[in-house]
Design a protein around this motif. Structure first.
Motif, mmCIF file in Angstrom:
data_model
loop_
_atom_site.group_PDB
_atom_site.id
_atom_site.type_symbol
_atom_site.label_atom_id
_atom_site.label_comp_id
_atom_site.label_asym_id
_atom_site.label_seq_id
_atom_site.Cartn_x
_atom_site.Cartn_y
_atom_site.Cartn_z
ATOM 1 N N VAL A 83 12.655 25.330 -12.509
ATOM 2 C CA VAL A 83 11.828 25.549 -13.690
ATOM 3 C C VAL A 83 11.722 27.048 -13.936
ATOM 4 N N SER A 84 11.610 27.405 -15.197
ATOM 5 C CA SER A 84 11.441 28.815 -15.550
ATOM 6 C C SER A 84 9.962 29.156 -15.614
ATOM 7 N N ILE A 85 9.637 30.385 -15.242
ATOM 8 C CA ILE A 85 8.294 30.922 -15.416
ATOM 9 C C ILE A 85 8.456 32.294 -16.059
ATOM 10 N N THR A 86 8.028 32.403 -17.309
ATOM 11 C CA THR A 86 8.237 33.622 -18.070
ATOM 12 C C THR A 86 7.092 34.606 -17.843
ATOM 13 N N SER A 87 7.437 35.839 -17.481
ATOM 14 C CA SER A 87 6.436 36.891 -17.299
ATOM 15 C C SER A 87 6.218 37.665 -18.592
ATOM 16 N N ILE A 88 7.313 37.951 -19.300
ATOM 17 C CA ILE A 88 7.227 38.609 -20.606
ATOM 18 C C ILE A 88 8.144 37.850 -21.556
ATOM 19 N N PRO A 89 7.592 37.075 -22.484
ATOM 20 C CA PRO A 89 8.456 36.367 -23.446
ATOM 21 C C PRO A 89 9.070 37.349 -24.428
ATOM 22 N N PHE A 143 11.495 16.554 -7.940
ATOM 23 C CA PHE A 143 11.044 17.850 -8.447
ATOM 24 C C PHE A 143 9.823 17.683 -9.340
ATOM 25 N N SER A 144 9.812 16.642 -10.169
ATOM 26 C CA SER A 144 8.695 16.406 -11.065
ATOM 27 C C SER A 144 7.393 16.260 -10.277
ATOM 28 N N GLU A 145 7.445 15.554 -9.163
ATOM 29 C CA GLU A 145 6.257 15.368 -8.326
ATOM 30 C C GLU A 145 5.836 16.682 -7.678
ATOM 31 N N LEU A 146 6.812 17.447 -7.201
ATOM 32 C CA LEU A 146 6.503 18.725 -6.555
ATOM 33 C C LEU A 146 5.928 19.721 -7.555
ATOM 34 N N TYR A 147 6.506 19.778 -8.738
ATOM 35 C CA TYR A 147 6.058 20.716 -9.766
ATOM 36 C C TYR A 147 4.624 20.421 -10.186
ATOM 37 N N ALA A 148 4.291 19.157 -10.306
ATOM 38 C CA ALA A 148 2.929 18.779 -10.677
ATOM 39 C C ALA A 148 1.933 19.252 -9.627
ATOM 40 N N ASP A 149 2.372 19.288 -8.380
ATOM 41 C CA ASP A 149 1.489 19.668 -7.278
ATOM 42 C C ASP A 149 1.414 21.172 -7.064
ATOM 43 N N GLU A 184 2.579 23.798 -9.374
ATOM 44 C CA GLU A 184 2.777 24.675 -10.525
ATOM 45 C C GLU A 184 1.871 25.903 -10.490
ATOM 46 N N ALA A 185 0.587 25.704 -10.222
ATOM 47 C CA ALA A 185 -0.355 26.831 -10.236
ATOM 48 C C ALA A 185 0.044 27.881 -9.209
ATOM 49 N N GLU A 186 0.451 27.457 -8.017
ATOM 50 C CA GLU A 186 0.858 28.401 -6.980
ATOM 51 C C GLU A 186 2.143 29.137 -7.368
ATOM 52 N N TRP A 187 3.078 28.398 -7.968
ATOM 53 C CA TRP A 187 4.339 29.031 -8.381
ATOM 54 C C TRP A 187 4.090 30.088 -9.445
ATOM 55 N N ARG A 188 3.207 29.779 -10.381
ATOM 56 C CA ARG A 188 2.907 30.755 -11.430
ATOM 57 C C ARG A 188 2.196 31.977 -10.848
ATOM 58 N N ALA A 189 1.279 31.751 -9.929
ATOM 59 C CA ALA A 189 0.576 32.870 -9.301
ATOM 60 C C ALA A 189 1.557 33.747 -8.523
ATOM 61 N N TRP A 190 2.466 33.118 -7.775
ATOM 62 C CA TRP A 190 3.478 33.884 -7.030
ATOM 63 C C TRP A 190 4.344 34.691 -7.994
ATOM 64 N N SER A 191 4.804 34.050 -9.055
ATOM 65 C CA SER A 191 5.710 34.705 -10.002
ATOM 66 C C SER A 191 5.064 35.926 -10.634
#
Length: 235
Positions: free
Chosen positions: A115-121, A141-147, A149-156
């Protein structure tokens, strides 16, 4: 875990060290591979990845030449976009060469979904962001992403804020007490309505404080503002 990552990033003296610290956390986030693309300057796009140098240089050339669909499709949007060969069915608008590019890249990295996580669109892909990838099937992946997502965005956003700082970004302006409070509650996962109730102020006032914080921190998104505030020990 992310607070510990932020503390380690404080000791970094260059972008390479920032990258090493950031990717060391990926296994704890169930991420198998990551690519960072900064195409804000299309003529000098920068790429970092967990792949080897040869693959990374080739991919950077693809981005600079405009052949890479990730930059065009994903970095133009704030919302996450499913990536990888396992998600090709969701992107039937891609040309055959673009689909082949994705399939080849997925095979080279040994991954299937992401999945993509955009920092500057940025318009026409002239933005900056991440492609976080796994070896999982689309369903897994769908199950993992739902669980996660918030951590991935914070890391990114934390990793991006640190790379941005090392590339010469200016030091953020000081935040007001209310701006720090609102960002801290966002970092804790609260929504605007919950923050307003917690602080005893109107929702529109919370939105105003968050908007002002983004301006002071030179952040494009709320997540990025939180990351920069954490990185600079403002919250």
């Amino acid at each position: 875990m992310l607070r510990q990552m932020a503390d380690r990033l404080q000791g970094c003296i260059n972008a390479d060290q920032v990258w090493d610290v950031a990717v060391s956390v990926l296994p704890d986030l169930d991420i198998d591979a990551a690519i960072f693309v900064d195409a804000t300057n299309p003529n000098a796009a920068r790429v970092r990845s967990t792949a080897d140098d040869h693959w990374t240089r080739a991919y950077q050339s693809s981005v600079q030449c405009g052949r890479d669909p990730f930059a065009r499709v994903c970095l133009s949007r704030v919302e996450g976009v499913l990536t990888g060969v396992g998600h090709l069915a969701a992107h039937d608008y891609l040309t055959l060469p673009e689909q082949e590019e994705i399939a080849t890249g997925s095979a080279a990295l040994g991954i299937s979904t992401g999945v993509s996580i955009t920092s500057i669109p940025g318009i026409d892909g002239a933005g900056a962001g991440w492609n976080l990838m796994t070896r999982l099937s689309a369903r897994e992946f769908s199950e993992l992403y739902a669980d996660r997502e918030a951590e991935w965005r914070a890391w990114s956003q934390l990793a991006f804020a640190s790379l941005w700082f090392m590339s010469g970004g200016r030091k953020p302006s000081a935040l007001s007490v209310r701006e720090r409070d609102c960002l801290a509650h966002v970092a804790d996962g609260l929504r605007v309505a919950e923050i307003a109730a917690r602080l005893g102020i109107a929702e529109v006032t919370v939105e105003m404080h968050l908007r002002n914080a983004r301006i002071r921190l030179d952040a494009k998104t709320r997540d990025q503002a939180v990351a920069k505030a954490v990185m600079n020990r403002m919250i």
